[in-house]
Scaffold this active site. Structure first.
Site, mmCIF file in Angstrom:
data_model
loop_
_atom_site.group_PDB
_atom_site.id
_atom_site.type_symbol
_atom_site.label_atom_id
_atom_site.label_comp_id
_atom_site.label_asym_id
_atom_site.label_seq_id
_atom_site.Cartn_x
_atom_site.Cartn_y
_atom_site.Cartn_z
ATOM 1 N N ASP A 100 0.891 -1.237 0.007
ATOM 2 C CA ASP A 100 0.072 0.054 0.009
ATOM 3 C C ASP A 100 0.907 1.280 0.000
ATOM 4 O O ASP A 100 0.431 2.228 0.690
ATOM 5 C CB ASP A 100 -0.898 -0.069 1.171
ATOM 6 N N LYS A 129 -6.342 -4.896 -3.069
ATOM 7 C CA LYS A 129 -6.939 -5.469 -1.886
ATOM 8 C C LYS A 129 -8.136 -4.780 -1.168
ATOM 9 O O LYS A 129 -7.776 -3.552 -0.711
ATOM 10 C CB LYS A 129 -5.465 -5.826 -0.663
ATOM 11 N N CYS A 181 -1.860 -2.753 7.871
ATOM 12 C CA CYS A 181 -1.719 -3.716 6.643
ATOM 13 C C CYS A 181 -0.642 -4.554 6.511
ATOM 14 O O CYS A 181 -0.834 -5.451 6.341
ATOM 15 C CB CYS A 181 -2.004 -2.746 5.596
HETATM 16 N N1 TIU Z 1 -2.608 0.157 4.559
HETATM 17 C C1 TIU Z 1 -2.820 0.390 5.673
HETATM 18 O O1 TIU Z 1 -2.311 0.255 6.422
HETATM 19 N N2 TIU Z 1 -4.413 0.844 6.016
HETATM 20 C C2 TIU Z 1 -4.690 1.628 6.779
HETATM 21 O O2 TIU Z 1 -5.965 2.025 6.983
HETATM 22 N N3 TIU Z 1 -3.829 2.026 7.791
HETATM 23 C C3 TIU Z 1 -3.761 2.811 9.019
HETATM 24 O O3 TIU Z 1 -2.947 2.954 9.716
HETATM 25 N N4 TIU Z 1 -4.907 3.616 8.929
#
Ligand code: TIU
Length: 226
Positions: A28, A133, A166
């Site tokens: 991400d 995802k 994530c």
């Molecule tokens: N990619 C991921 O970690 N999504 C989140 O929403 N992370 C947060 O720390 N909010």
């Protein structure tokens, strides 16, 4: 010729891997989390913290590409109709903009929107796998496990954001599916430095209960590209 089995200095003990059976998984690294105006900021976070890992992650990505290793990029991304975004996810937190709402970089966490793209510095190149995802984990509703199995991948090197959300979820999912996993400590970041530190500690505690951790320099050294 390079030996197929390599060793990397890691905690809690050295990590052995074969490049042909190992993938670098960048979680991400998308504008929604790293740039102002995206999902990370709407949740009230200081997104500037995450930018710090971009140079080390870029160097690692380039070294891994040069070594011929498989690269997987993930994006946290939902269908435009949000059919894959349950209320349990959309209604959590107290964001200024919810998933699917229109923000300065397009609709928040929606596939194809400008904010949903991986940052330019780490943009995927041809032949790399890009996984959209809908959940926190990279294995939930993505088919990633089947893709990796088809390619004979048994080991995963993780980087990306955020460490305790994530990245950690994906690493735990991967460990349950039988992958030997290593987290690259300086290629992952959290909006909460204490959460990152705790995550790094807990993943490798108890003899590597979830996996290994190492600085990216240890990987570059193993690859012979400091
Ligand atoms: N990619 C991921 O970690 N999504 C989140 O929403 N992370 C947060 O720390 N909010």
């Amino acid at each position: 010729m390079r030996k197929p089995q390599m060793q990397l200095e890691a905690q809690p003990f050295p990590y052995e891997f074969d490049i042909a059976k190992t993938a670098l998984v960048l979680i991400d690294m998308q504008r929604d989390f790293i740039e102002p105006g995206g999902f990370g900021e709407t949740l009230g976070n200081d997104v500037s913290l995450l930018e710090a890992i971009v140079p080390a992650t870029k160097k690692t990505l380039e070294a891994w590409r040069t070594a011929g290793g498989l690269v997987v990029h993930t994006r946290e991304a939902h269908q435009p109709d949000l059919s894959d975004c349950p209320p349990a996810k959309r209604n959590r937190g107290n964001p200024t903009l919810r998933i699917g709402d229109a923000g300065p970089m397009g609709r928040i966490l929606v596939m194809g929107e400008p904010g949903n793209q991986i940052i330019d510095a780490l943009a995927p190149v041809e032949g790399e796998i890009v996984v959209d995802k809908p959940g926190k984990g990279a294995f939930h509703a993505t088919g990633l496990h089947e893709t990796l199995k088809r390619r004979g991948i048994t080991h995963l090197l993780f980087g990306g954001v955020t460490t305790e959300v994530c990245v950690q979820t994906s690493m735990r999912e991967a460990n349950d599916r039988g992958y030997d996993c290593l987290l690259l400590e300086d290629c992952t970041e959290s909006y909460f430095p204490a959460f990152k530190a705790a995550t790094v500690e807990m993943l490798r505690a108890q003899g590597g209960i979830v996996g290994w951790t190492a600085p990216s320099a240890a990987l570059l050294s193993a690859l012979g590209t400091h």
